[in-house]
Design an enzyme around this catalytic site. Structure first.
Site, short mmCIF file in Angstrom:
data_model
loop_
_atom_site.label_atom_id
_atom_site.label_comp_id
_atom_site.label_asym_id
_atom_site.label_seq_id
_atom_site.Cartn_x
_atom_site.Cartn_y
_atom_site.Cartn_z
N ASP A 224 -5.16 -4.06 -4.89
CA ASP A 224 -4.54 -5.29 -5.76
C ASP A 224 -4.65 -5.21 -7.34
O ASP A 224 -3.93 -5.30 -8.09
CB ASP A 224 -5.44 -6.66 -5.41
CG ASP A 224 -6.77 -6.18 -4.95
OD1 ASP A 224 -7.33 -5.22 -4.93
OD2 ASP A 224 -7.38 -7.28 -4.98
N ASP A 248 3.85 2.81 -0.38
CA ASP A 248 5.26 2.48 -0.40
C ASP A 248 5.43 1.28 -1.42
O ASP A 248 6.42 1.24 -2.45
CB ASP A 248 5.44 1.73 1.12
CG ASP A 248 6.73 1.62 1.32
OD1 ASP A 248 7.80 1.74 0.59
OD2 ASP A 248 7.20 0.73 2.49
#
Ligand code: NAD
Length: 360
Positions: A224, A248
């Site tokens: 994050d 990804d």
């Protein structure tokens, strides 16, 4: 013996952008006497239409035989409603896993000519050159069990599994350290070790591998925070190594720092340097068939192929230089266009790179 390359254009804009990359590949082969032999086959939706499955056994057998694969992109609305196990994307996951392509290299480089195409301020992105090393054959996209079950109260519950073994983490960590060695000597390992068991093992193994690379400055970051730091101060990164799903997402985020996903190539390598090369973007059904897609990510994927699978550094650099020349000439596809530049289509862009490469 000549070097064999398999071309799999795929769906949507795949055939359009791959055609331009093949022109560049053929010219590079001729100009640098590389003697490449090209084979052509189908994957994804195109393979479903022809064979009923997204990756035919014969295509996989051919992919195993050749020295490298160039892929466009797969998928599209036509195949969105079919059974999950034979959707176009399954063909892509299968070829990656069957060929053991565990190391996905995704550079995010901002060409100085495109600094204004980025959604971030010029001073934050100017000179950006990051490499994301994504684990490609493990983690949650492949983990089992997965599925949907019915709970006692009759409600449906869906679940996936995120497994990583020590050996899977070790081999991708090594790729990260080795890439850092030939770049800026900084490696940031991204995980979610404050929550996930798989990430705790990831961090432990990366620390062990680091012992063998004392010249590399290793840091760890939660995913994050990494997502935030990538837009706050992206130039702090040199090489990022991370798992399949985090990679990804972060590599798509990094791609937008460079202005367009249409500029970003990728390489997926096995333990021996055999690779599959493809643009980072998808099949862009919204612009497919219009001749407006940016072929540069696929053309730059050819350059990565020459560098990583064939060790043809000079030819690889020549393609990168040709792309840079074309950008200098002010030619832009719609996705990277800005005021004062000349808007061109897919084929014109490919032809311009071919001309620039021929004249180098
Ligand atoms: P996408 O990357 O195809 O498109 C996202 C946006 O970027 C679209 O607006 C598109 O027009 C634009 N874009 C992408 N490539 C471009 C290019 N070369 N030039 C100009 N603009 C470009 O992602 P999506 O819309 O989420 O997915 C579309 C289809 O592609 C889906 O079926 C998805 O599953 C598939 N997909 C395939 C791959 C792959 O083959 N590796 C990767 C991602 C998505």
């Amino acid at each position: 013996m000549s070097k064999q390359i398999l071309i799999l254009p795929g769906d949507g804009i795949g055939p359009e952008i791959t055609a331009e990359a093949v022109k560049v590949l053929e010219l590079a082969s001729e100009k640098f006497s590389l003697g490449f032999e090209l084979h052509h086959d189908v994957i994804g939706g195109a393979a479903i239409d022809r064979h009923g499955v997204p990756l035919a056994d014969s295509t996989l057998a051919l992919a195993r035989k050749v020295d490298a694969v160039l892929l466009g992109a797969v998928g599209g609305p036509k195949w969105d409603k079919i059974e999950r196990d034979i959707r176009p994307e399954r063909g892509l996951l299968k070829i990656r896993s069957q060929l053991g392509l565990f190391g996905n290299l995704r550079p995010a480089i901002l060409y100085p000519q495109l600094a204004d195409a980025s959604s971030l301020k010029r001073d934050i992105v100017a000179g950006l050159d990051i490499l994301i090393v994504r684990e490609l054959t493990g983690g949650i996209y492949f983990g089992s069990p997965r599925g949907t079950r019915e709970l006692e109260n009759g409600e449906r519950q869906a679940y996936d599994t995120l497994p990583y073994s020590e050996s899977e983490i070790r081999r991708i960590a090594k790729v990260g350290f080795e890439m850092a060695q030939v770049r800026g000597k900084k490696l940031c390992s991204v995980d979610k070790a404050n929550v996930l068991a798989s990430s705790q093992l990831w961090r432990e193994v990366v620390e062990q591998v680091a012992q063998g690379y004392p010249d590399i400055e290793l840091s760890h970051m939660y995913v994050d925070n990494a997502a935030m730091q990538l837009v706050r101060a992206p130039k702090q990164f040199d090489v990022i190594v991370t798992d399949n799903m985090f990679g990804d997402i972060l590599s798509d985020e990094a791609s937008m720092l460079t202005g367009s996903i249409g500029m970003l190539p990728s390489a997926s390598l096995d333990a021996n340097g055999k690779g599959m090369y493809e643009p980072c973007h998808g099949s862009a059904p919204d612009i497919a068939g219009q001749g407006v897609a940016n072929p540069l990510a696929t053309i730059l994927s050819v350059s990565m192929m020459l560098r990583y699978s064939f060790a043809q550094t000079e030819a690889a650099a020549a393609i990168e230089q040709a792309v840079s020349r074309v950008l200098d000439q002010g030619l832009r596809t719609g996705d990277i266009w800005s005021e004062g530049c000349k808007k061109v289509g897919t084929r014109e862009m490919g032809d311009a790179v071919v001309a620039a490469l021929r004249n180098l």
